[in-house]
Design an enzyme around this catalytic site. Structure first.
Site, PDB file in Angstrom:
ATOM      1  N   ARG A 147      -7.015   1.911 -15.579  1.00  0.00           N
ATOM      2  CA  ARG A 147      -7.852   2.038 -14.390  1.00  0.00           C
ATOM      3  C   ARG A 147      -6.947   2.210 -13.172  1.00  0.00           C
ATOM      4  NH1 ARG A 147     -11.404  -2.799 -11.638  1.00  0.00           N
ATOM      5  NH2 ARG A 147      -9.353  -3.218 -10.737  1.00  0.00           N
ATOM      6  N   TYR A 159      -8.079  -2.449  -2.499  1.00  0.00           N
ATOM      7  CA  TYR A 159      -8.927  -3.174  -3.437  1.00  0.00           C
ATOM      8  C   TYR A 159      -8.128  -3.504  -4.701  1.00  0.00           C
ATOM      9  CZ  TYR A 159     -11.745  -3.740  -7.521  1.00  0.00           C
ATOM     10  OH  TYR A 159     -12.223  -4.204  -8.716  1.00  0.00           O
ATOM     11  N   ASP A 212     -12.943   2.372 -10.483  1.00  0.00           N
ATOM     12  CA  ASP A 212     -14.017   1.439 -10.122  1.00  0.00           C
ATOM     13  C   ASP A 212     -14.357   1.636  -8.644  1.00  0.00           C
ATOM     14  OD1 ASP A 212     -15.688  -0.721  -9.727  1.00  0.00           O
ATOM     15  OD2 ASP A 212     -14.386  -2.173 -10.760  1.00  0.00           O
ATOM     16  N   HIS A 214     -16.806  -0.043  -7.194  1.00  0.00           N
ATOM     17  CA  HIS A 214     -17.194  -1.376  -6.751  1.00  0.00           C
ATOM     18  C   HIS A 214     -18.471  -1.411  -5.905  1.00  0.00           C
ATOM     19  CE1 HIS A 214     -15.221  -5.451  -6.747  1.00  0.00           C
ATOM     20  NE2 HIS A 214     -14.896  -4.917  -7.896  1.00  0.00           N
ATOM     21  N   GLU A 238     -16.890   3.723 -12.518  1.00  0.00           N
ATOM     22  CA  GLU A 238     -17.568   2.428 -12.677  1.00  0.00           C
ATOM     23  C   GLU A 238     -18.265   2.006 -11.387  1.00  0.00           C
ATOM     24  OE1 GLU A 238     -14.836  -0.549 -14.000  1.00  0.00           O
ATOM     25  OE2 GLU A 238     -16.035  -2.200 -13.245  1.00  0.00           O
ATOM     26  N   GLU A 264     -21.253  -5.221 -14.585  1.00  0.00           N
ATOM     27  CA  GLU A 264     -20.521  -6.495 -14.565  1.00  0.00           C
ATOM     28  C   GLU A 264     -21.255  -7.580 -13.791  1.00  0.00           C
ATOM     29  OE1 GLU A 264     -16.874  -4.896 -12.788  1.00  0.00           O
ATOM     30  OE2 GLU A 264     -17.172  -6.230 -11.097  1.00  0.00           O
ATOM     31  N   ARG A 285     -21.426  -2.761 -19.075  1.00  0.00           N
ATOM     32  CA  ARG A 285     -20.206  -3.452 -18.649  1.00  0.00           C
ATOM     33  C   ARG A 285     -20.352  -4.960 -18.543  1.00  0.00           C
ATOM     34  NH1 ARG A 285     -15.801  -3.437 -17.918  1.00  0.00           N
ATOM     35  NH2 ARG A 285     -15.492  -3.741 -15.697  1.00  0.00           N
ATOM     36  N   GLU A 341     -12.010  -4.158 -21.177  1.00  0.00           N
ATOM     37  CA  GLU A 341     -11.155  -4.439 -20.017  1.00  0.00           C
ATOM     38  C   GLU A 341     -10.301  -5.672 -20.325  1.00  0.00           C
ATOM     39  OE1 GLU A 341     -13.237  -5.768 -16.534  1.00  0.00           O
ATOM     40  OE2 GLU A 341     -11.703  -4.967 -15.196  1.00  0.00           O
ATOM     41  N   TRP A 404     -18.400  -5.311  -1.258  1.00  0.00           N
ATOM     42  CA  TRP A 404     -16.975  -5.392  -1.596  1.00  0.00           C
ATOM     43  C   TRP A 404     -16.728  -4.838  -2.985  1.00  0.00           C
ATOM     44  CZ3 TRP A 404     -14.100  -8.077  -5.378  1.00  0.00           C
ATOM     45  CH2 TRP A 404     -12.701  -7.879  -5.258  1.00  0.00           C
TER      46      TRP A 404
HETATM   47  O1  LIG Z   1     -14.029  -4.330 -12.944  1.00  0.00           O
HETATM   48  C1  LIG Z   1     -13.450  -5.318 -12.531  1.00  0.00           C
HETATM   49  O2  LIG Z   1     -12.669  -5.962 -13.235  1.00  0.00           O
HETATM   50  C2  LIG Z   1     -13.640  -5.765 -11.109  1.00  0.00           C
HETATM   51  O3  LIG Z   1     -14.785  -5.178 -10.599  1.00  0.00           O
HETATM   52  C3  LIG Z   1     -13.708  -7.268 -11.018  1.00  0.00           C
HETATM   53  O4  LIG Z   1     -14.711  -7.734 -11.810  1.00  0.00           O
HETATM   54  C4  LIG Z   1     -14.018  -7.767  -9.629  1.00  0.00           C
HETATM   55  O5  LIG Z   1     -13.023  -7.337  -8.795  1.00  0.00           O
HETATM   56  C5  LIG Z   1     -14.173  -9.267  -9.592  1.00  0.00           C
HETATM   57  O6  LIG Z   1     -13.066  -9.897 -10.152  1.00  0.00           O
HETATM   58 MG   LIG Z   2     -15.521  -3.588 -11.875  1.00  0.00          MG
END
Ligand SMILES: O=C(O)[C@@H](O)[C@H](O)[C@H](O)CO
Ligand SMILES: [Mg+2]
Length: 404
Positions: A147, A159, A212, A214, A238, A264, A285, A341, A404
């Site tokens: 990634r 980030y 990602d 986010h 993502e 996530e 995810r 991941e 964020w």
């Molecule tokens: O895909 C990821 O690993 C990130 O989006 C983290 O879950 C997030 O920064 C919180 O720790």
């Molecule tokens: Mg993520």
């Protein structure tokens, strides 16, 4: 067999982890991860005050009944606190059942569908040379899928790069409050395709690359980014749009062939219903830890698999080795595995949570220990007590809060 004890352990060997330890009258123990990054103590209370007393005297083998009892029986359903608590119970009970059977958990989930589990790691940098170095460092550790996250010219924060100082010049945070980072979507959209062009030129066409976003983009912005990234053949884009809005991904999907992953921050299968039914994504995810455990994750993967959608379990460092181990047993067993991941944990964390799983040549394996294959060192855990810690928050240049 009866449950005689359910203990909640909070430890911070570098970052906070919440673990449920369930013990039976035969002396068998099971572990479950209940870590909810930045809101850890809410889950501790949920488990200690409201769930642990209900577990005493129950038959640990009745996993599905325990899950339904805690989910339907609370009346107040879903949400990350509730589902992290239920996940910890579910995983601890699967751990016990597999230990009693004398088998690694994956054997109870149908057995291995593959020999090993492909992982991806995180490369970050504020400049292209820094990103290239970060990719090379991961390749040296064996990673075969990566990634890429990048700083954006004009923005101070990157980030994924840990900082303890806010960009707005406010008093340095001592982790009692979230750090403030800055964000500019237009600058990001202009710059990121150039990053992937440079990375492809440097590392060639074969290396699987992920990115990602986010949850920071509107649907039309995400659609544009997906189109702009098509020449660089991403494994996935993502979390391109905010997670609450399943319909947003329909618009993105109509405009780009870049594969899409999300989930996530999802807690139940209902967060995915439209996305799966209408084939709006390619990867689910969710984390075992935030989705209610192994039982609902297996159901999610079976449902997603009917639409050709694959697994990609969330695995940053704030998923404890207990949550990671549970993920790996699912990864090995389900047919529609996509990728896992994996950032790994600090040496100290790996001492607190001794685990049977391994990482070699970019591939993970849960190991052959009975249960999920993790043992908690209670004394070492107690030597590293809870410390307040939060994910950052984002503000735009006019000062308003952004995702964020
Ligand atoms: O895909 C990821 O690993 C990130 O989006 C983290 O879950 C997030 O920064 C919180 O720790
Ligand atoms: Mg993520």
């Amino acid at each position: 067999m009866k449950i005689v004890d359910a203990k909640v352990v909070v430890t911070s060997p570098g970052r906070n982890f919440v673990t449920l330890q369930v013990t039976t009258d035969d002396g068998v123990t099971g572990l479950g991860d209940a870590t909810l990054n930045g809101r850890e103590l809410a889950v501790v209370s949920y488990l200690r005050d409201h769930v642990a007393p209900l577990l005493i005297g129950r038959d640990p083998h009745r996993i599905e009944d325990a899950w339904q009892y805690l989910y339907r029986g609370a009346y107040w359903r879903r949400g990350p606190v509730t589902m992290a608590a239920i996940a910890a119970v579910d995983v601890a009970l699967w751990d016990i059942k597999a230990k009693v059977a004398g088998l690694p958990l994956y054997q109870l989930l149908g057995g291995a569908s593959r020999d090993r589990i492909r992982a991806y790691g995180h490369a970050n940098g504020s400049s292209l040379p820094e990103i290239f170095d970060s990719v090379r460092a991961l390749q040296e550790r064996g990673y075969q899928a990566i990634r890429i996250q990048s700083g954006v010219p004009g923005l101070k924060s990157v980030y994924g790069v840990h900082t303890t100082t806010s960009v707005d010049g406010s008093a340095p945070d001592v982790l009692a409050r979230p750090v403030v980072e800055d964000w500019d979507t237009a600058a990001y959209l202009r710059y990121i395709p150039r990053v992937f062009e440079a990375v492809r030129n440097e590392f060639g066409p074969d290396l699987p690359l992920l990115h990602d976003a986010h949850h920071r983009l509107s649907p039309i912005e995400a659609a544009r980014l997906g189109k702009d990234l098509e020449p660089y053949d991403l494994f996935w884009l993502e979390d391109c749009t905010p997670a609450e809005d399943q319909e947003a991904l329909r618009l993105v999907r109509q405009h780009t062939t870049t594969p899409l992953a999300i989930g996530e921050v999802f807690n139940t299968v209902f967060d995915y219903q439209t996305l799966i039914d209408d084939r709006l994504i390619d990867y689910v995810r969710s984390a075992v830890t935030h989705f209610g455990g192994v039982s609902p994750m297996k159901k999610l993967f079976d449902y997603a698999g009917q639409r050709g959608i694959k697994s990609a379990i969330h695995g940053p460092e704030d998923i404890s080795p207990v949550g990671m181990a549970a993920a790996l047993h699912l990864d090995l067993a389900v047919h529609n595995f996509g990728i896992q991941e994996y950032s790994g944990h600090t040496d100290l964390t790996n001492e607190v949570f001794r685990h049977a799983y391994t990482f070699d040549d970019g591939y993970l394996h849960p190991g052959e220990a009975p249960g999920i294959g993790v043992e908690l060192d209670d004394e070492l855990a107690a030597a590293h007590p809870y410390e307040p810690g939060y994910l950052p928050v984002n503000r735009l240049q006019d000062g308003s809060v952004h995702d964020w």
